[in-house]
Design an enzyme around this catalytic site. Structure first.
Site, PDB file in Angstrom:
ATOM      1  N   SER A  63     -13.559 -24.475 -15.109  1.00 57.60           N
ATOM      2  CA  SER A  63     -13.943 -24.367 -16.456  1.00 57.60           C
ATOM      3  C   SER A  63     -15.480 -23.566 -16.389  1.00 57.60           C
ATOM      4  O   SER A  63     -15.977 -23.126 -17.239  1.00 57.60           O
ATOM      5  CB  SER A  63     -14.377 -25.558 -17.178  1.00 57.60           C
ATOM      6  OG  SER A  63     -13.225 -26.014 -17.676  1.00 57.60           O
ATOM      7  N   LYS A  66     -15.269 -20.082 -18.116  1.00 61.26           N
ATOM      8  CA  LYS A  66     -15.697 -20.051 -19.585  1.00 61.26           C
ATOM      9  C   LYS A  66     -16.852 -19.259 -19.924  1.00 61.26           C
ATOM     10  O   LYS A  66     -17.344 -19.078 -21.039  1.00 61.26           O
ATOM     11  CB  LYS A  66     -15.866 -21.464 -20.317  1.00 61.26           C
ATOM     12  CG  LYS A  66     -14.540 -22.263 -20.282  1.00 61.26           C
ATOM     13  CD  LYS A  66     -14.682 -23.317 -21.149  1.00 61.26           C
ATOM     14  CE  LYS A  66     -13.532 -24.169 -21.504  1.00 61.26           C
ATOM     15  NZ  LYS A  66     -12.771 -24.792 -20.297  1.00 61.26           N
ATOM     16  N   SER A 123     -16.930 -28.234 -23.137  1.00 62.01           N
ATOM     17  CA  SER A 123     -15.943 -27.521 -22.281  1.00 62.01           C
ATOM     18  C   SER A 123     -14.409 -27.545 -23.098  1.00 62.01           C
ATOM     19  O   SER A 123     -13.289 -27.676 -22.306  1.00 62.01           O
ATOM     20  CB  SER A 123     -15.793 -27.785 -20.918  1.00 62.01           C
ATOM     21  OG  SER A 123     -15.094 -27.197 -20.162  1.00 62.01           O
TER      22      SER A 123
END
Length: 384
Positions: A63, A66, A123
């Site tokens: 993640s 992101k 997230s």
């Protein structure tokens, strides 16, 4: 000829914005214990790498991906393409995203502001997907934008396949610790983002959905400003951790730790070392060493260079007294003089290496003397 010159100018501009470090360059070695496959400590202000371990090894980022998604969304907001108040309708694809989520339902509407908060703090993959579709029209189009932006930033080790970092069905969704530091630095240029990445706990849907930051450093590390964690079985435990004390803003990237504690301990150790060994100093030009520049055949005989505002520059602690100023200033210039014309430069150096360069420019326009004005001046000089 004009086309050739235009191409050369474009090439020069692209080169001038290229990142300062390349895969073939030797980066400073790791100074602390890091239990991870790769790590980088970078100064957010200058982009200088302060220590590195396998900086260009291509790895799954989970993640931490992101960060690029947040960057593109933030740029869309800042450009006016979208606004924080815009309401986004959730698609079936977004609602079905697995992993971390806020359980969006098909057809549900949520503001860009709340979706951004959910993506940065919790997230949330579903929120991230909804934002990507809203910005670019489709998930695939957004991923193309991600890869284009990566190229612009000089992220040569990177290829994205989605906006979330979910990697159970991907084979070439990779980046490097160095590239993560590059996109983290770019994201931190947008001050609004730390309004999200520094949130420890919050809620959505009138308190019905609780958000807790996945980055423990936000609560427990002095000066923490973000930025993003990531964990999958392929990627291991990852983090891009940023912190600011005074004018010094550091980014510690850790990829491929075996445990969550390992990644946070590594990031904390790198940040501690950075703050202990470096500082930022405002380099003030010694104005007494900047004389007026003579103007030949101008309506004025001289012009005083503008002293630029002092800039904060990264420097090793205890080295401030060793910084020297070197001046390269024209004695005279030929009229006409344009406002903003370069008159010289001041170089701040430490151990022979340039830390920062200031341009000294003219603060006004000075016209060249006409024949009549020159003749008039000669007559006046003869009569006095």
């Amino acid at each position: 000829m004009k086309k050739i010159l235009a191409c050369l100018l474009t090439a020069a501009m692209l080169f001038s914005f290229a990142p300062m470090c390349f895969a073939s360059e030797a980066l400073p070695e790791m100074q602390v214990e890091v239990k991870a496959k790769a790590a980088v400590l970078m100064d957010a202000g200058s982009g200088k790498v302060l220590m590195a371990q396998n900086a260009h090894e291509k790895l799954y980022p989970a993640s931490v991906t992101k960060i690029m998604t947040l960057l593109l969304v933030t740029e869309a907001i800042d450009s006016g393409k979208i606004s924080l108040a815009d309401m986004v309708t959730v698609s079936k694809e977004a609602a079905e995203k697995g992993g971390s989520q806020i359980w969006l339902e098909v057809g549900e509407q949520m503001s860009v502001d709340d979706l951004l908060k959910a993506s940065a703090v919790a997230s949330a993959n579903d929120a991230c997907e909804a934002l990507a579709e809203y910005v670019a029209g489709s998930s695939d189009a957004f991923v193309r934008q991600m890869n284009e932006r990566a190229k612009q930033l000089g992220m040569n080790d990177t290829h994205f396949e989605n906006c979330t970092g979910l990697d159970d069905t991907v084979e070439n969704h990779v980046t490097s610790a160095y590239d993560v530091a590059l996109m983290s630095r770019e994201l931190l240029r947008h001050q609004r983002i730390t309004g999200y990445t520094t949130i420890w706990m919050d809620s959505l849907r009138n308190g019905e959905t609780q958000l807790v930051n996945t980055n423990k450093l936000i609560r427990f590390y002095e000066g923490a400003t973000g930025l993003k964690t990531g964990t999958t079985s392929k990627a291991g435990c990852c983090v891009s951790a940023s912190a600011k004390r005074g004018d010094l803003h550091l980014i510690a990237v850790v990829l491929g730790s075996d445990t969550s504690d390992d990644r946070f301990n590594a990031a904390r150790a790198m940040l501690d070392w950075g703050f202990a060994n470096y500082t930022t100093e405002k380099l003030e030009i010694d104005a007494s060493r900047v004389p007026a520049v003579g103007v030949l055949k101008g309506t004025e005989s001289s012009v005083m260079p503008v002293i630029p505002q002092a800039q904060a520059v990264l420097i090793e602690k205890g080295k401030t007294g060793e910084v020297v100023q070197e001046f390269d200033l024209a004695a005279t210039v030929q009229a006409p003089v344009e406002k903003g014309q370069l008159l010289g430069r001041v170089y701040f150096k430490l151990n022979g290496k340039t830390l920062y360069t200031y341009d000294l420019i003219s603060d006004r326009e000075i016209s060249a003397l006409t024949f009549f004005e020159s003749f008039k001046r000669i007559l006046l000089s003869l009569c006095t």
